[in-house]
Design a protein around this motif. Structure first.
Motif, mmCIF file in Angstrom:
data_model
loop_
_atom_site.group_PDB
_atom_site.id
_atom_site.type_symbol
_atom_site.label_atom_id
_atom_site.label_comp_id
_atom_site.label_asym_id
_atom_site.label_seq_id
_atom_site.Cartn_x
_atom_site.Cartn_y
_atom_site.Cartn_z
ATOM 1 N N VAL A 235 63.168 26.490 44.293
ATOM 2 C CA VAL A 235 63.587 26.506 45.698
ATOM 3 C C VAL A 235 63.884 25.099 46.194
ATOM 4 O O VAL A 235 64.898 24.844 46.857
ATOM 5 C CB VAL A 235 62.495 27.179 46.561
ATOM 6 N N VAL A 236 63.007 24.153 45.853
ATOM 7 C CA VAL A 236 63.196 22.767 46.309
ATOM 8 C C VAL A 236 64.469 22.161 45.720
ATOM 9 O O VAL A 236 65.273 21.536 46.435
ATOM 10 C CB VAL A 236 61.963 21.912 45.940
ATOM 11 N N LEU A 237 64.663 22.360 44.415
ATOM 12 C CA LEU A 237 65.832 21.777 43.768
ATOM 13 C C LEU A 237 67.129 22.378 44.303
ATOM 14 O O LEU A 237 68.099 21.662 44.565
ATOM 15 C CB LEU A 237 65.748 21.960 42.260
ATOM 16 N N LEU A 238 67.158 23.687 44.451
ATOM 17 C CA LEU A 238 68.369 24.327 44.985
ATOM 18 C C LEU A 238 68.628 23.895 46.420
ATOM 19 O O LEU A 238 69.781 23.663 46.809
ATOM 20 C CB LEU A 238 68.239 25.844 44.903
ATOM 21 N N SER A 239 67.572 23.779 47.222
ATOM 22 C CA SER A 239 67.742 23.357 48.618
ATOM 23 C C SER A 239 68.295 21.941 48.696
ATOM 24 O O SER A 239 69.216 21.652 49.477
ATOM 25 C CB SER A 239 66.400 23.449 49.363
ATOM 26 N N CYS A 240 67.722 21.050 47.885
ATOM 27 C CA CYS A 240 68.214 19.666 47.876
ATOM 28 C C CYS A 240 69.660 19.612 47.399
ATOM 29 O O CYS A 240 70.484 18.877 47.954
ATOM 30 C CB CYS A 240 67.338 18.801 46.979
#
Length: 792
Positions: A235-240
């Motif tokens: 989730v964090v990587l996709l959001s960034c």
């Protein structure tokens, strides 16, 4: 791409794979390293509408390190790629040994097949393929680290403090490696999914019906912890990633992915179903390979009766069979059953990991979630090929275990050796194709003739093989007539050959098929100017400067070309003596130029226009601005030297001419201007030396040869002057002035009859020239005094 320098030199553009390095500003040390975090793979800001959204800062950083070591010398780039492939193969061997500890044949065959697989040639031999190789290294690092994490948490999550620290360290290493893999190439993020598949189905050995219990039962806390960490990282990587790239998806040309641009849902579906089957075939039989599969190299499937649908059916049937086999194996398990407790269980583990490695990293390329900018790209199969090699190796192990005779085992060993040798031979052959661009494009003619012929023509043109290049351009257009780049490059070829009408037609066709192609507009303006159609040229330059660049693949070049159009428009006005209007256009260009535009030529021409208007202070300011931007800009040295001479700052002027000579000792223009300056201050001997040097460097330039002769005459070096006047006559035999001056020099040197012949030829070409007539009368008077009869 084109660049228009002071002499309107035109340069062809580079293929996209080369543009990722050669014209990518992020590769150069002069660009702040932080810019790598905000630009795509080609140096375009990710938020720009024309960006490909390919976010690979670590790959660009590796190119930057190569540039620092060897600039654009290809050897270091290639050696780095080979070293990375060796590292990836080593890590894959570790993975194969970990997954198949008791199957020597499998853990030996899988990495050997991976090392020699021909599908990897593009990723290793093609420098930009480094993104896939580098992503694979971090991908394997993430998976191996996560497997160690799972090993540390075997049994329960409670343990010693040291054990907990070690477990968390391995988990952190896995998450960091997955992040680095994604920053090397986008599909590296799928390492998280493969790690999850390993934890659930291989390490925890859960059955499908036990999956929901992960959230509810305490005994699965270890699995829940790992999956929570993987999910949070995802989730964090996709959001960034989404935040950095902006809200706009990338835009691709219909030629890049024809099926995605097709209006028929049925055609799109059938074609997209077939493409994974085609990729699977490349993994199994990598004989037919190509540098590019776009432009309907793989025709769309427009009918259910197309036999290629059988290949699609076969692939999905095999995958379904494997999935059913795995599911049955999983259903027979008991949670926590040891992997070594039986061959059936181990077989299921290897099959799960083989399928996970083969399918999950390939999912982003399937057009299932979003359209991609390619049909088939061999380099993206680098990671999926690990799964295929693992399955082949494991299959060989199973056959070996079931072989009842030594002969059968020897046959199996022989088959694997033959397969390895075939792979190695094809890889060696394919590397020869990748050895040069010409070989590469010739090898692709059978697969993608329009793209291959178009690129081949560029190479042939750069080699000076103009007739072959023209043939190849026209051959490319015979397959696909709407290729704007090919029309544009053919126009450049005609322009270089001074076939201006044909060049103009090709530029018009390029603009017809790509109306916002600034390069074609710019060069069309240049051709119109050369043809004397200055009003039309000015109109084209102005239109070019106003073209919208949103959504274009190379916005940097587009914006720079618009400024070049204003630059050339200003020169057009300056050449007509309209310096006030030229200054207005130049200043408009200065106001609009993007940060990446190199303005030294623009500043220099602005200074030149002020110089012509005798506004010397303004001229000096702009000359100095040009030199501030580029301290070694030779034209600015020359023009500034001329200005200082005009302002009677003779000593300073000579210093700038000397600096220009130091920077470009073999530039005929430098010696010509230096010679002119020295002649104006009546240092004729030194001036003659510089003009002679200029003439030696440019023996076919009439103006230089003629001026050298004049300066030699002023220096009293009459014999040399005569020789250079003779050379001028040979260069322009229809130029009356050449014959007249040769006659005068022969007259002075006492070669009276030859002088008379030159005067007469000058009068034949220009009968009313009073100076020639006067010189002829003096000559004949001298002949009469000497008692020599005139020749006629």
């Amino acid at each position: 791409m084109i660049l228009v320098d002071d002499d309107n030199e035109i340069r062809k553009g580079l293929p996209l794979r080369t543009r990722a390095i050669k014209t990518n500003p992020d590769v150069l040390p002069t660009t702040p390293i932080s810019q790598l975090l905000w630009d795509d793979f080609w140096g375009t800001p990710l938020t720009h509408s024309g960006s490909h959204k390919s976010y690979r800062p670590l790959t660009v950083l590796s190119f930057r390190l190569n540039y620092m070591a060897s600039e654009f010398q290809p050897r270091s780039y290639h050696v780095t790629n080979v070293a990375l492939h060796v590292a990836a193969t080593g890590l894959f061997a570790v993975l194969a040994r970990t997954l198949t500890p008791h199957a020597r044949l499998a853990r030996t065959a899988a990495p050997l097949l991976f090392a020699a697989h021909p599908i990897h040639t593009e990723a290793v031999a093609g420098v930009v393929g480094r993104a896939d190789v580098g992503a694979a290294i971090f991908f394997l690092g993430a998976l191996l680290s996560y497997m160690r994490y799972c090993g540390c948490s075997r049994g329960n999550v409670n343990g010693s403090a040291g054990g907990r620290v070690g477990r968390k360290a391995w988990l952190g290493a896995a998450l960091v490696s997955a992040t680095l893999s994604m920053l090397t190439k986008e599909h590296g993020i799928t390492a998280l999914a493969v790690c999850a598949a390993y934890h659930v189905f291989v390490h925890a050995r859960l059955r499908p019906r036990d999956l929901l219990s992960i959230l509810t039962e305490r005994r699965h806390r270890g699995v829940a912890e790992g999956l929570a960490a993987l999910g949070a990282a995802l989730v964090v990587l996709l959001s960034c990633r989404l935040a950095i790239m902006g809200s706009q998806p990338p835009e691709f040309s219909p030629a890049d992915n024809p099926a995605a641009d097709c209006d028929s849902p049925a055609v799109r579906s059938l074609t997209f179903f077939f493409l994974p089957a085609f990729n699977a075939w490349l993994l199994l039989c990598p004989y037919t390979l190509s540098f590019d599969w776009s432009m309907e190299a793989i025709p769309l499937i427009t009918s259910i009766a197309d036999p290629r649908n059988l290949a699609s059916f076969a692939l999905y049937a095999v995958l379904a069979l494997l999935a059913m086999t795995v599911l049955l194996s999983l259903r027979r398990r008991r949670p926590g059953e040891d992997a070594a407790s039986g061959e059936t269980t181990t077989s299921g583990d290897v099959t799960v990991m083989g399928l996970a490695l083969m399918l999950l990293p390939f999912l982003p390329a399937t057009n299932l979630f979003f359209y991609v900018g390619f049909v088939v790209a061999e380099r993206i199969l680098y990671i999926p090929s690990m799964g295929a090699c693992l399955l082949v190796g494991w299959g060989a192990h199973l056959l070996h275990a079931r072989a009842r005779t030594a002969r059968a085992r020897r046959l199996l060993h022989g088959a694997l050796i033959i397969l390895f040798l075939l792979f190695a031979a094809r890889t060696w052959s394919r590397n020869r194709d990748w050895a040069t661009e010409e070989n590469l494009y010739r090898s692709g003619i059978a697969i993608n003739p329009p793209k291959a012929y178009g690129n081949l023509a560029n190479i042939l043109s750069s080699q000076g093989k103009k007739e072959e290049a023209e043939w190849a351009y026209k051959k490319a257009l015979s397959y696909r007539s709407n290729m704007a780049d090919v029309h544009y490059n053919l126009g450049i070829l005609f322009q270089e050959q001074k076939r201006y009408e044909e060049a103009l037609q090709e530029y018009k066709l390029a603009i017809q098929f790509r109306p916002r192609m600034a390069m074609a507009h710019l060069n069309m303006g240049l051709v119109l100017g050369l043809m004397g159609q200055k009003a039309e040229a000015a109109e084209v330059y102005r239109h070019c400067s106003q073209l919208d660049g949103s959504g274009l693949k190379d916005p940097r070049t587009h914006e720079a070309t618009k400024i070049s159009a204003l630059f050339n428009l200003g020169r057009l006005y300056a050449d007509d003596g309209n310096f006030e209007r030229a200054i207005g256009v130049y200043q408009e260009a200065v106001e609009k130029m993007p940060p990446h535009y190199q303005p030294q030529s623009l500043y220099n021409m602005l200074g030149e226009a002020f110089f012509k208007l005798e506004k010397f202070d303004d001229a000096e300011r702009w000359y100095l601005e040009a030199l501030k931007v580029k301290a070694d800009h030779v034209p600015a040295h020359l023009t500034y030297g001329k200005l200082l001479a005009k302002m009677q700052r003779i000593g300073e002027a000579e210093e700038w001419f000397e600096r220009a000579k130091t920077l470009a000792p073999n530039d005929s223009t430098v010696h010509q201007h230096f010679g002119q300056f020295l002649s104006e201050v009546e240092r004729h001997e030194a001036a003659a030396d510089h003009y002679v040097k200029a003439a030696q460097l440019a023996p076919s330039e009439y103006e230089i040869i003629f001026n050298a002769a004049n300066t030699l005459r002023q220096a009293g070096r009459n014999k040399q002057a005569e020789d250079y006047y003779r050379q001028a006559v040979l260069l322009r035999p229809q130029e009356a002035t050449s014959h007249m001056n040769l006659g005068a020099m022969l007259h002075v040197n006492g070669k009276l009859l030859e002088a008379e012949s030159s005067y007469l030829e000058a009068l034949r070409l220009k009968p009313d020239d009073s100076i020639t007539r006067t010189n002829l009368q003096k000559l004949r008077h001298l002949l009469a005094k000497k008692g020599i009869s005139p020749s006629r």
